[in-house]
Motif scaffolding. Structure first.
Motif, PDB file in Angstrom:
ATOM      1  N   LEU A 226       0.825  -1.210   0.000  1.00 22.09           N
ATOM      2  CA  LEU A 226       0.000   0.000   0.000  1.00 22.09           C
ATOM      3  C   LEU A 226       0.860   1.262   0.000  1.00 22.09           C
ATOM      4  CD1 LEU A 226      -2.797  -1.025   2.541  1.00 22.09           C
ATOM      5  CD2 LEU A 226      -2.981  -0.864   0.050  1.00 22.09           C
ATOM      6  N   THR A 227       1.977   1.216   0.699  1.00 22.46           N
ATOM      7  CA  THR A 227       2.899   2.359   0.719  1.00 22.46           C
ATOM      8  C   THR A 227       3.463   2.601  -0.676  1.00 22.46           C
ATOM      9  OG1 THR A 227       3.491   1.944   3.027  1.00 22.46           O
ATOM     10  CG2 THR A 227       5.011   3.291   1.732  1.00 22.46           C
ATOM     11  N   GLY A 228       3.788   1.520  -1.373  1.00 24.06           N
ATOM     12  CA  GLY A 228       4.290   1.642  -2.737  1.00 24.06           C
ATOM     13  C   GLY A 228       3.255   2.222  -3.679  1.00 24.06           C
ATOM     14  N   ILE A 229       2.014   1.782  -3.522  1.00 22.64           N
ATOM     15  CA  ILE A 229       0.925   2.315  -4.350  1.00 22.64           C
ATOM     16  C   ILE A 229       0.746   3.806  -4.084  1.00 22.64           C
ATOM     17  CG2 ILE A 229      -1.574   2.311  -4.675  1.00 22.64           C
ATOM     18  CD1 ILE A 229      -1.583  -0.653  -4.311  1.00 22.64           C
ATOM     19  N   ALA A 230       0.746   4.195  -2.802  1.00 25.16           N
ATOM     20  CA  ALA A 230       0.539   5.598  -2.434  1.00 25.16           C
ATOM     21  C   ALA A 230       1.635   6.484  -3.014  1.00 25.16           C
ATOM     22  CB  ALA A 230       0.486   5.731  -0.920  1.00 25.16           C
ATOM     23  N   ALA A 231       2.870   5.967  -3.032  1.00 18.82           N
ATOM     24  CA  ALA A 231       3.990   6.750  -3.548  1.00 18.82           C
ATOM     25  C   ALA A 231       3.881   6.983  -5.045  1.00 18.82           C
ATOM     26  CB  ALA A 231       5.312   6.045  -3.222  1.00 18.82           C
ATOM     27  N   LYS A 232       3.190   6.075  -5.743  1.00 12.62           N
ATOM     28  CA  LYS A 232       3.058   6.173  -7.195  1.00 12.62           C
ATOM     29  C   LYS A 232       1.669   6.653  -7.618  1.00 12.62           C
ATOM     30  CE  LYS A 232       6.275   2.291  -7.771  1.00 12.62           C
ATOM     31  NZ  LYS A 232       6.415   0.896  -8.247  1.00 12.62           N
ATOM     32  N   ALA A 233       0.893   7.127  -6.683  1.00 13.44           N
ATOM     33  CA  ALA A 233      -0.480   7.545  -6.993  1.00 13.44           C
ATOM     34  C   ALA A 233      -0.487   8.650  -8.046  1.00 13.44           C
ATOM     35  CB  ALA A 233      -1.172   8.028  -5.728  1.00 13.44           C
ATOM     36  N   PRO A 234      -1.365   8.533  -9.039  1.00 16.07           N
ATOM     37  CA  PRO A 234      -1.437   9.561 -10.075  1.00 16.07           C
ATOM     38  C   PRO A 234      -1.810  10.930  -9.495  1.00 16.07           C
ATOM     39  CG  PRO A 234      -2.671   7.593 -10.692  1.00 16.07           C
ATOM     40  CD  PRO A 234      -2.323   7.447  -9.255  1.00 16.07           C
ATOM     41  N   LYS A 235      -1.346  11.957 -10.114  1.00 17.37           N
ATOM     42  CA  LYS A 235      -1.655  13.307  -9.682  1.00 17.37           C
ATOM     43  C   LYS A 235      -3.158  13.562  -9.815  1.00 17.37           C
ATOM     44  CE  LYS A 235      -0.328  18.149 -10.457  1.00 17.37           C
ATOM     45  NZ  LYS A 235       0.485  19.071 -11.281  1.00 17.37           N
ATOM     46  N   GLY A 236      -3.725  14.200  -8.806  1.00 17.43           N
ATOM     47  CA  GLY A 236      -5.153  14.524  -8.839  1.00 17.43           C
ATOM     48  C   GLY A 236      -6.061  13.418  -8.359  1.00 17.43           C
ATOM     49  N   LEU A 237      -5.492  12.329  -7.813  1.00 19.75           N
ATOM     50  CA  LEU A 237      -6.300  11.216  -7.334  1.00 19.75           C
ATOM     51  C   LEU A 237      -7.134  11.647  -6.119  1.00 19.75           C
ATOM     52  CD1 LEU A 237      -6.686   8.108  -7.892  1.00 19.75           C
ATOM     53  CD2 LEU A 237      -5.140   7.742  -5.962  1.00 19.75           C
ATOM     54  N   GLN A 238      -8.430  11.405  -6.187  1.00 21.53           N
ATOM     55  CA  GLN A 238      -9.331  11.764  -5.093  1.00 21.53           C
ATOM     56  C   GLN A 238      -9.852  10.512  -4.400  1.00 21.53           C
ATOM     57  OE1 GLN A 238     -12.198  15.072  -5.828  1.00 21.53           O
ATOM     58  NE2 GLN A 238     -11.597  14.836  -7.961  1.00 21.53           N
ATOM     59  N   THR A 239      -9.960  10.565  -3.074  1.00 18.39           N
ATOM     60  CA  THR A 239     -10.506   9.460  -2.287  1.00 18.39           C
ATOM     61  C   THR A 239     -11.926   9.806  -1.881  1.00 18.39           C
ATOM     62  OG1 THR A 239      -8.314   8.884  -1.427  1.00 18.39           O
ATOM     63  CG2 THR A 239     -10.222   8.060  -0.212  1.00 18.39           C
ATOM     64  N   LEU A 240     -12.876   8.953  -2.269  1.00 23.16           N
ATOM     65  CA  LEU A 240     -14.294   9.230  -2.028  1.00 23.16           C
ATOM     66  C   LEU A 240     -14.920   8.096  -1.221  1.00 23.16           C
ATOM     67  CD1 LEU A 240     -15.092  10.178  -5.733  1.00 23.16           C
ATOM     68  CD2 LEU A 240     -14.548  11.770  -3.883  1.00 23.16           C
ATOM     69  N   PRO A 241     -15.356   8.353   0.000  1.00 24.73           N
ATOM     70  CA  PRO A 241     -16.034   7.313   0.793  1.00 24.73           C
ATOM     71  C   PRO A 241     -17.320   6.866   0.087  1.00 24.73           C
ATOM     72  CG  PRO A 241     -15.421   9.200   2.164  1.00 24.73           C
ATOM     73  CD  PRO A 241     -15.250   9.627   0.740  1.00 24.73           C
ATOM     74  N   GLN A 242     -17.552   5.559   0.071  1.00 25.49           N
ATOM     75  CA  GLN A 242     -18.759   5.018  -0.535  1.00 25.49           C
ATOM     76  C   GLN A 242     -19.177   3.755   0.197  1.00 25.49           C
ATOM     77  OE1 GLN A 242     -21.061   5.620  -2.572  1.00 25.49           O
ATOM     78  NE2 GLN A 242     -20.397   7.296  -3.899  1.00 25.49           N
ATOM     79  N   SER A 243     -20.451   3.468   0.149  1.00 28.08           N
ATOM     80  CA  SER A 243     -20.942   2.198   0.667  1.00 28.08           C
ATOM     81  C   SER A 243     -20.849   1.186  -0.465  1.00 28.08           C
ATOM     82  CB  SER A 243     -22.396   2.333   1.141  1.00 28.08           C
ATOM     83  OG  SER A 243     -22.886   1.088   1.578  1.00 28.08           O
ATOM     84  N   ILE A 244     -19.967   0.205  -0.302  1.00 31.73           N
ATOM     85  CA  ILE A 244     -19.730  -0.788  -1.350  1.00 31.73           C
ATOM     86  C   ILE A 244     -20.196  -2.154  -0.855  1.00 31.73           C
ATOM     87  CG2 ILE A 244     -17.976  -1.957  -2.746  1.00 31.73           C
ATOM     88  CD1 ILE A 244     -16.292   0.579  -2.613  1.00 31.73           C
ATOM     89  N   ASN A 245     -21.136  -2.727  -1.563  1.00 30.43           N
ATOM     90  CA  ASN A 245     -21.685  -4.042  -1.208  1.00 30.43           C
ATOM     91  C   ASN A 245     -22.131  -4.107   0.254  1.00 30.43           C
ATOM     92  OD1 ASN A 245     -20.004  -4.454  -3.704  1.00 30.43           O
ATOM     93  ND2 ASN A 245     -20.850  -6.510  -3.485  1.00 30.43           N
ATOM     94  N   GLY A 246     -22.778  -3.048   0.693  1.00 23.50           N
ATOM     95  CA  GLY A 246     -23.376  -3.035   2.017  1.00 23.50           C
ATOM     96  C   GLY A 246     -22.440  -2.699   3.156  1.00 23.50           C
ATOM     97  N   GLN A 247     -21.181  -2.392   2.842  1.00 19.11           N
ATOM     98  CA  GLN A 247     -20.209  -2.061   3.875  1.00 19.11           C
ATOM     99  C   GLN A 247     -19.415  -0.818   3.472  1.00 19.11           C
ATOM    100  OE1 GLN A 247     -19.321  -3.429   7.077  1.00 19.11           O
ATOM    101  NE2 GLN A 247     -21.426  -4.128   6.763  1.00 19.11           N
ATOM    102  N   PRO A 248     -18.842  -0.081   4.433  1.00 19.93           N
ATOM    103  CA  PRO A 248     -18.081   1.122   4.086  1.00 19.93           C
ATOM    104  C   PRO A 248     -16.837   0.782   3.276  1.00 19.93           C
ATOM    105  CG  PRO A 248     -17.836   0.579   6.420  1.00 19.93           C
ATOM    106  CD  PRO A 248     -18.922  -0.290   5.887  1.00 19.93           C
ATOM    107  N   GLY A 249     -16.610   1.551   2.227  1.00 19.70           N
ATOM    108  CA  GLY A 249     -15.442   1.376   1.379  1.00 19.70           C
ATOM    109  C   GLY A 249     -15.068   2.710   0.778  1.00 19.70           C
ATOM    110  N   ILE A 250     -14.214   2.690  -0.215  1.00 16.44           N
ATOM    111  CA  ILE A 250     -13.818   3.927  -0.891  1.00 16.44           C
ATOM    112  C   ILE A 250     -13.671   3.680  -2.388  1.00 16.44           C
ATOM    113  CG2 ILE A 250     -12.646   5.001   1.073  1.00 16.44           C
ATOM    114  CD1 ILE A 250     -10.000   3.939  -0.032  1.00 16.44           C
ATOM    115  N   ILE A 251     -13.866   4.725  -3.153  1.00 14.33           N
ATOM    116  CA  ILE A 251     -13.493   4.688  -4.558  1.00 14.33           C
ATOM    117  C   ILE A 251     -12.498   5.816  -4.793  1.00 14.33           C
ATOM    118  CG2 ILE A 251     -15.615   3.621  -5.387  1.00 14.33           C
ATOM    119  CD1 ILE A 251     -16.633   6.319  -6.235  1.00 14.33           C
ATOM    120  N   HIS A 252     -11.557   5.569  -5.678  1.00  9.83           N
ATOM    121  CA  HIS A 252     -10.593   6.588  -6.068  1.00  9.83           C
ATOM    122  C   HIS A 252     -10.934   7.039  -7.476  1.00  9.83           C
ATOM    123  CE1 HIS A 252      -7.931   4.711  -2.874  1.00  9.83           C
ATOM    124  NE2 HIS A 252      -7.893   5.983  -2.571  1.00  9.83           N
TER     125      HIS A 252
END
Length: 293
Positions: A226-252
């Motif tokens: 996850l640290t490696g992914i975060a370091a390479k995250a594309p510019k402008g990536l937004q984290t949006l909380p969402q309810s996914i399959n009945g449980q809390p999750g996120i979409i980027h």
């Protein structure tokens, strides 16, 4: 509105929930529900005594055909196969509540891949929707005794592989929110307290985009990934909380494009599983949830 249209509106949530649980695809489930409805309209509905069971049988048969044709593709799928994420919301009607149960979670649907198409149908009808064996036998064209054996076999497979979880939405939301905040701010001690030592991460790129080809196990490896992914995250990536399959999750999202969807399994206030869906083909239906440019 015709009687057929009234029945369709009445049973549409049920048919979708059956189809989605069986095949793990939002778009294909919607197509199956539509095809079931169109076929049903062409039948002599007065001659059908139990219309609910008949509609369920029609949908199940279409799902079985879809699963059989998709089996080879899934066997050669690149990396872990995860279900298409379903954005959920508070149920508005009793019929809608069928898509707000434990059996909707990404973790649970992921386990369905361990079942054959017939096992999946019998298990879902019995375990999730509590149909009796007489009804199930009629819907899958098997004897009641055979259905009982199939269910026992399927349940044994699920029980052996199922990861324990807590389904309190509010408590899980707190754990996931705290984890994301601590991870973003580099609070290592807090992060470690919120992630189980035996956590497993699955990422599904489908060979279309880069993703881990095998599950990543143990806390140290998962956090390094996850640290490696975060370091390479594309510019402008937004984290949006969402309810996914009945449980809390996120979409980027990047602009108006969904980049991935992330779901979690939480047990005893710690994250046990992380599912990252990156395959663009499984995210197209989420475009309406992207930020407006």
């Amino acid at each position: 509105m015709s009687n057929g249209e009234i029945l369709y509106q009445q049973y549409k949530p049920l048919l979708f929930s059956i189809a989605y649980r069986m095949i793990g695809s939002v778009t294909e489930a919607e197509d199956i529900v539509q095809e079931t409805y169109l076929t049903f309209l062409q039948l002599d509905q007065q001659a059908i005594t139990d219309k609910k069971a008949y509609l369920c049988k029609m949908a199940a048969n279409l799902c079985l055909d879809t699963l059989k044709s998709a089996r080879k593709k899934r066997e050669t799928y690149v990396g872990p196969w995860l279900p298409e994420p379903l954005i959920t919301k508070a149920a508005a009607t009793p019929e809608d509540k069928v898509i707000e149960q434990e059996s909707l979670s990404v973790s649970y649907l992921f386990l369905m891949e361990k079942l054959s198409p017939a096992e999946r149908a019998v298990f879902i009808f019995r375990e999730v929707f509590a149909f009796n064996y007489r009804e199930i036998a009629s819907m899958v064209d098997k004897t009641e005794a055979n259905c009982r054996k199939i269910f026992t076999r399927a349940k044994g497979k699920i029980d052996r592989h199922q990861t324990p979880s807590h389904l309190s939405y509010e408590k899980n939301q707190q754990v996931i929110g705290d984890f994301l905040h601590a991870f973003k701010n580099g609070d290592t001690e807090k992060v470690l307290s919120l992630v189980s030592e035996d956590v497993i991460l699955y990422s599904d790129g489908g060979g279309v985009v880069k993703a881990a080809l095998k599950p990543i196990e143990t806390r140290d490896r998962v956090l390094a990934f996850l640290t490696g992914i975060a370091a390479k995250a594309p510019k402008g990536l937004q984290t949006l909380p969402q309810s996914i399959n009945g449980q809390p999750g996120i979409i980027h999202a990047i602009g108006t494009k969904i980049y991935n969807a992330v779901s979690f399994t939480v047990y005893e206030q710690r994250i046990k599983q992380i599912f990252i869906i990156l395959n663009p083909e499984k995210l197209n239906h989420l475009s309406c949830f992207a930020p407006i440019s």
